[in-house]
Design an enzyme around this catalytic site. Structure first.
Site, PDB file in Angstrom:
ATOM      1  CB  CYS A   1      -0.901  -0.012   1.232  1.00  0.00           C
ATOM      2  SG  CYS A   1      -1.713   1.558   1.581  1.00  0.00           S
ATOM      3  CD  GLU A   2       0.314   5.082  -4.294  1.00  0.00           C
ATOM      4  OE1 GLU A   2      -0.281   6.136  -4.506  1.00  0.00           O
ATOM      5  OE2 GLU A   2       0.947   4.475  -5.179  1.00  0.00           O
ATOM      6  CG  HIS A   3      -2.520   5.768   0.570  1.00  0.00           C
ATOM      7  ND1 HIS A   3      -3.786   5.377   0.230  1.00  0.00           N
ATOM      8  CD2 HIS A   3      -2.118   6.625  -0.396  1.00  0.00           C
ATOM      9  CE1 HIS A   3      -4.142   5.985  -0.888  1.00  0.00           C
ATOM     10  NE2 HIS A   3      -3.151   6.734  -1.282  1.00  0.00           N
ATOM     11  CG  HIS A   4      -1.332   3.270   5.551  1.00  0.00           C
ATOM     12  ND1 HIS A   4      -2.436   3.099   4.749  1.00  0.00           N
ATOM     13  CD2 HIS A   4      -1.629   4.271   6.404  1.00  0.00           C
ATOM     14  CE1 HIS A   4      -3.367   3.956   5.107  1.00  0.00           C
ATOM     15  NE2 HIS A   4      -2.914   4.681   6.101  1.00  0.00           N
TER      16      HIS A   4
ATOM     17  CG  HIS B   1      -5.954  -3.304   1.223  1.00  0.00           C
ATOM     18  ND1 HIS B   1      -5.223  -2.459   0.421  1.00  0.00           N
ATOM     19  CD2 HIS B   1      -6.815  -3.950   0.394  1.00  0.00           C
ATOM     20  CE1 HIS B   1      -5.622  -2.593  -0.830  1.00  0.00           C
ATOM     21  NE2 HIS B   1      -6.592  -3.499  -0.874  1.00  0.00           N
TER      22      HIS B   1
ATOM     23  CD  GLN C   1      -7.848  -4.465  -4.308  1.00  0.00           C
ATOM     24  OE1 GLN C   1      -7.566  -4.441  -3.116  1.00  0.00           O
ATOM     25  NE2 GLN C   1      -8.871  -5.139  -4.786  1.00  0.00           N
TER      26      GLN C   1
ATOM     27  CB  CYS D   1      -3.302  -0.022   5.604  1.00  0.00           C
ATOM     28  SG  CYS D   1      -4.277  -0.166   4.095  1.00  0.00           S
TER      29      CYS D   1
END
Length: 188
Positions: free
Chosen positions: A77-80, A147, A119, A149
């Site tokens: 996940c590129e956010h977390h 996920h 995703q 996250c």
């Protein structure tokens, strides 16, 4: 592969310090090297195009659905910067009998997943790569993933699955074709 190993390792050491850990204690001495090696593996798709995986193309006269189901993958996940993982289902209907090797569908998923990712983008990248490479009558890609996250932090809902789809060509325009491919994915 890493642009600058020393800089990356130092960033991990600094993260450990910032979080209140001692990067010089016995259990953490090699952690920065291990973390960078892990990221190199998990991000090995950076700079690669999933479309380039469709190197084996054959004229077979087959013009019905081709589906590879349950292709396992993991991504980040590129956010977390925590993993998400699941399965991808990749289908297409060849145009003029033009097909590709079955493993190429799995390879495209692999390349698209091995990078910091969303995703939704992963699903779209695989569908576009197949569409661009073969110009099929239709493409349908479904990705189902958990996920971490959402499992380990925030809402904390282990087992929750996210499903994304991209339909192109006949799978987008013809509801009966879409129903058929969904039945094939879900019922085998």
């Amino acid at each position: 592969m890493t642009q600058n190993h020393e800089m990356a390792e130092e960033a991990i050491r600094q993260l450990l310090v910032a979080m209140g850990e001692d990067p010089n204690r016995e259990g953490l001495l090699d952690t920065p090297k291990r973390v960078i090696k892990m990221y190199e593996e998990m991000w090995s798709g950076l700079g690669k195009d999933p479309k380039d995986e469709f190197t084996a193309v054959f004229s077979e006269g087959h013009e019905e659905v081709i589906l590879v189901r349950d292709i396992p993958f993991y991504s980040m996940c590129e956010h977390h910067l925590v993993p998400f993982y699941g399965v991808a289902h990749v289908a297409y209907i060849p145009s003029e009998g033009k097909v590709t090797g079955l493993s190429k569908l799995a390879r495209a998923v692999e390349v698209a997943s091995k990078r910091p990712q969303l995703q939704e983008r992963l699903t779209a990248q695989v569908a576009s790569a197949l569409d661009d490479a073969l110009s099929p009558v239709g493409v349908f890609v479904m990705v189902e993933a958990e996920h971490l996250c959402m499992t380990m932090r925030g809402i904390k809902k282990p087992g929750a699955k996210t499903v994304t789809t991209v339909a192109k060509g006949i799978f987008k325009d013809n509801i009966d074709q879409r129903k058929e491919i969904l039945a094939m994915i879900h019922n085998g």
